[in-house]
Design a protein around this motif. Sequence first.
Motif, PDB file in Angstrom:
ATOM      1  N   ALA A 212       3.744  -1.756  -3.116  1.00 44.25           N
ATOM      2  CA  ALA A 212       2.883  -1.749  -4.308  1.00 44.25           C
ATOM      3  C   ALA A 212       1.454  -2.021  -3.873  1.00 44.25           C
ATOM      4  N   ARG A 213       0.542  -1.707  -4.769  1.00 47.21           N
ATOM      5  CA  ARG A 213      -0.848  -2.137  -4.575  1.00 47.21           C
ATOM      6  C   ARG A 213      -1.076  -3.214  -5.618  1.00 47.21           C
ATOM      7  N   CYS A 214      -1.436  -4.413  -5.185  1.00 47.75           N
ATOM      8  CA  CYS A 214      -1.427  -5.568  -6.094  1.00 47.75           C
ATOM      9  C   CYS A 214      -2.840  -6.065  -6.395  1.00 47.75           C
TER      10      CYS A 214
ATOM     11  N   GLY B 272       0.830  -1.215   0.000  1.00 50.83           N
ATOM     12  CA  GLY B 272       0.000   0.000   0.000  1.00 50.83           C
ATOM     13  C   GLY B 272       0.858   1.256   0.000  1.00 50.83           C
ATOM     14  N   GLY B 273       0.277   2.372   0.412  1.00 50.14           N
ATOM     15  CA  GLY B 273       1.031   3.628   0.453  1.00 50.14           C
ATOM     16  C   GLY B 273       2.142   3.544   1.492  1.00 50.14           C
ATOM     17  N   ASP B 274       3.342   4.002   1.137  1.00 51.19           N
ATOM     18  CA  ASP B 274       4.430   3.940   2.124  1.00 51.19           C
ATOM     19  C   ASP B 274       4.194   4.956   3.236  1.00 51.19           C
TER      20      ASP B 274
ATOM     21  N   GLY C  43       0.689   0.493   9.203  1.00 48.72           N
ATOM     22  CA  GLY C  43       1.597   1.508   8.678  1.00 48.72           C
ATOM     23  C   GLY C  43       0.895   2.290   7.592  1.00 48.72           C
ATOM     24  N   THR C  44       0.435   3.470   7.903  1.00 50.29           N
ATOM     25  CA  THR C  44      -0.170   4.382   6.928  1.00 50.29           C
ATOM     26  C   THR C  44      -0.225   5.763   7.562  1.00 50.29           C
ATOM     27  N   ILE C  45       0.029   6.791   6.762  1.00 48.43           N
ATOM     28  CA  ILE C  45      -0.019   8.135   7.349  1.00 48.43           C
ATOM     29  C   ILE C  45      -1.445   8.537   7.700  1.00 48.43           C
ATOM     30  N   ASP C  46      -2.441   7.818   7.158  1.00 44.69           N
ATOM     31  CA  ASP C  46      -3.833   8.234   7.337  1.00 44.69           C
ATOM     32  C   ASP C  46      -4.396   7.981   8.735  1.00 44.69           C
ATOM     33  N   ASN C  47      -3.793   7.079   9.488  1.00 44.01           N
ATOM     34  CA  ASN C  47      -4.234   6.716  10.849  1.00 44.01           C
ATOM     35  C   ASN C  47      -5.665   6.179  10.886  1.00 44.01           C
TER      36      ASN C  47
ATOM     37  N   GLY D  68       0.173  17.380  -0.793  1.00 45.00           N
ATOM     38  CA  GLY D  68       0.482  16.178  -1.575  1.00 45.00           C
ATOM     39  C   GLY D  68       1.459  15.214  -0.926  1.00 45.00           C
ATOM     40  N   HIS D  69       2.267  14.579  -1.793  1.00 43.24           N
ATOM     41  CA  HIS D  69       3.072  13.436  -1.338  1.00 43.24           C
ATOM     42  C   HIS D  69       4.258  13.805  -0.453  1.00 43.24           C
ATOM     43  N   ILE D  70       4.518  15.084  -0.297  1.00 39.49           N
ATOM     44  CA  ILE D  70       5.548  15.481   0.677  1.00 39.49           C
ATOM     45  C   ILE D  70       5.208  14.870   2.044  1.00 39.49           C
ATOM     46  N   GLN D  71       3.911  14.661   2.281  1.00 33.12           N
ATOM     47  CA  GLN D  71       3.458  14.126   3.579  1.00 33.12           C
ATOM     48  C   GLN D  71       3.833  12.664   3.780  1.00 33.12           C
ATOM     49  N   ARG D  72       4.175  11.980   2.703  1.00 28.31           N
ATOM     50  CA  ARG D  72       4.473  10.548   2.839  1.00 28.31           C
ATOM     51  C   ARG D  72       5.961  10.269   3.065  1.00 28.31           C
ATOM     52  N   GLY D  73       6.799  11.311   2.861  1.00 27.60           N
ATOM     53  CA  GLY D  73       8.237  11.057   2.951  1.00 27.60           C
ATOM     54  C   GLY D  73       8.862  11.627   4.210  1.00 27.60           C
TER      55      GLY D  73
ATOM     56  N   VAL E  67      -4.638  18.608   2.725  1.00 26.36           N
ATOM     57  CA  VAL E  67      -3.752  17.570   3.258  1.00 26.36           C
ATOM     58  C   VAL E  67      -4.296  16.201   2.856  1.00 26.36           C
ATOM     59  N   MET E  68      -3.474  15.164   3.003  1.00 27.65           N
ATOM     60  CA  MET E  68      -3.921  13.820   2.602  1.00 27.65           C
ATOM     61  C   MET E  68      -4.971  13.278   3.564  1.00 27.65           C
ATOM     62  N   GLY E  69      -5.629  12.243   3.090  1.00 28.73           N
ATOM     63  CA  GLY E  69      -6.729  11.641   3.842  1.00 28.73           C
ATOM     64  C   GLY E  69      -7.883  11.460   2.890  1.00 28.73           C
ATOM     65  N   ALA E  70      -7.725  10.447   1.981  1.00 29.44           N
ATOM     66  CA  ALA E  70      -8.741  10.240   0.957  1.00 29.44           C
ATOM     67  C   ALA E  70     -10.058   9.790   1.578  1.00 29.44           C
ATOM     68  N   GLU E  71      -9.963   9.052   2.676  1.00 25.76           N
ATOM     69  CA  GLU E  71     -11.179   8.520   3.292  1.00 25.76           C
ATOM     70  C   GLU E  71     -11.438   9.106   4.667  1.00 25.76           C
TER      71      GLU E  71
ATOM     72  N   ALA F 102      -9.212  18.213   4.232  1.00 26.37           N
ATOM     73  CA  ALA F 102      -8.780  16.834   3.946  1.00 26.37           C
ATOM     74  C   ALA F 102      -9.120  16.519   2.492  1.00 26.37           C
ATOM     75  N   GLU F 103      -8.245  15.811   1.792  1.00 25.41           N
ATOM     76  CA  GLU F 103      -8.476  15.597   0.352  1.00 25.41           C
ATOM     77  C   GLU F 103      -9.791  14.878   0.054  1.00 25.41           C
ATOM     78  N   GLY F 104     -10.271  14.067   1.008  1.00 27.82           N
ATOM     79  CA  GLY F 104     -11.504  13.307   0.768  1.00 27.82           C
ATOM     80  C   GLY F 104     -12.754  14.069   1.158  1.00 27.82           C
TER      81      GLY F 104
HETATM   82  O1  F6P Z   1      -1.081   6.642   2.155  1.00 31.95           O
HETATM   83  C1  F6P Z   1      -2.457   6.942   2.173  1.00 31.95           C
HETATM   84  C2  F6P Z   1      -2.728   7.970   1.172  1.00 31.95           C
HETATM   85  O2  F6P Z   1      -1.817   8.944   1.461  1.00 31.95           O
HETATM   86  C3  F6P Z   1      -4.086   8.627   1.040  1.00 31.95           C
HETATM   87  O3  F6P Z   1      -4.399   9.608   1.971  1.00 31.95           O
HETATM   88  C4  F6P Z   1      -4.019   9.142  -0.366  1.00 31.95           C
HETATM   89  O4  F6P Z   1      -5.222   9.413  -0.941  1.00 31.95           O
HETATM   90  C5  F6P Z   1      -3.342   8.027  -1.062  1.00 31.95           C
HETATM   91  O5  F6P Z   1      -2.481   7.459  -0.120  1.00 31.95           O
HETATM   92  C6  F6P Z   1      -2.638   8.414  -2.309  1.00 31.95           C
HETATM   93  O6  F6P Z   1      -1.701   7.447  -2.641  1.00 31.95           O
HETATM   94  P1  F6P Z   1      -1.123   7.165  -4.096  1.00 31.95           P
HETATM   95  O7  F6P Z   1      -0.757   8.458  -4.656  1.00 31.95           O
HETATM   96  O8  F6P Z   1       0.037   6.275  -3.809  1.00 31.95           O
HETATM   97  O9  F6P Z   1      -2.199   6.478  -4.846  1.00 31.95           O
END
Ligand code: F6P
Length: 326
Positions: free
Chosen positions: A74-76, A13-15, A128-132, A255-260, A172-176, A225-227
């Motif tokens: 990866a997402r498989c 999944g998302g790192d 392990g996910t930044i979304d909690n 964006g993805h700056i939040q994941r690194g 900020v991130m948080g699709a759901e 929140a993005e969602g």
């Molecule tokens: O890691 C979770 C998350 O950050 C979500 O909040 C976000 O919508 C999603 O991953 C985006 O991930 P990707 O760009 O890898 O599809």
Amino acid sequence: MGKIKRIGVLTSGGDAPGMNAAIRAVTRTAIYYDLEVLGIRHGYRGMIEGYCKPLKVHTVSNIIQRGGTILKTARCEEFKIPEGRKRAYDYLKRRNIDGVVVIGGDGTFTGARVFSEEFDIPFIGIPGTIDNDIYGTDYTIGYDTALNTVIEAVDKIRDTASAHNRLFFIEVMGAEAGFIALRSGIACGAEAILIPEVKNQVSTLKDFLENGDRRKKSSNIIIVAEGEEEGGAYEIARKVKNDFKDYSIRVTVLGHIQRGGSPTAFDRVAASRLGYAAVEALLDDQKSAMVGLQNNNVVLVPFRKAVKLHKDVNRQLLEISQILSI
Ligand code: F6P
């Protein structure tokens, strides 16, 4: 003890910052107990295609402070179908892997749960996910680091917002889920926080801005929140602009700056505790469960609950954020 001799570990999944610290903890705990460890690369895809490498004490040296994941992720899609899972099972059998630690979020645990119902190899999860957004654990690895990244960015934006008397929408991130938005919003003293868990927020926001206008509030930070149901920061900014034509409005999507980035002390310690606990759980013949943190204690939560039950945001935090932004 005795049944488990060789384990696999993967990230999927998302790192999230702290995944490496968890890989290190799993590897070193397993080696401490005389187990062999195979690092499965690229998440579940590596289990199907057979990408893996032995992990030794030195392989995981110097990674506790690094973001990303040395095992890749990866997402498989193939793991979602029975044929894919069967191929993964055959591979694990061929490599004499007796148990697997999976580090990831909701999707990762859903796959692990289904696999555990079909096959006899035990799986233990580490959240392990930044979304909690995982039920059964107060914190997921990576969340704290992401919060700190957001706070650093918003503090800087606050300087320019204030200098220009501007209204900023910061996505900020948080699709759901709105965990990142809510907590970072409070930490940054945001004037308003918009999250997917709350409906019809735009009209409330307009009332709020109207009041601020009367009080001659010169700049505002709105965390989105993005969602969020109205369509994210740009869409909300557009709707607000219609009613507040004089406002100077800007939008920033973090964006993805939040994941690194390098994990915080909190994430490193949480990852170390949970990595250790995951191996202990396998040795205790546990399966199909996630190790999590509740009230600062390590607990075991069945995948069944972790993936099915919904974790709600702390509604009191929402109320506090509204009171503090009067
Ligand atoms: O890691 C979770 C998350 O950050 C979500 O909040 C976000 O919508 C999603 O991953 C985006 O991930 P990707 O760009 O890898 O599809």
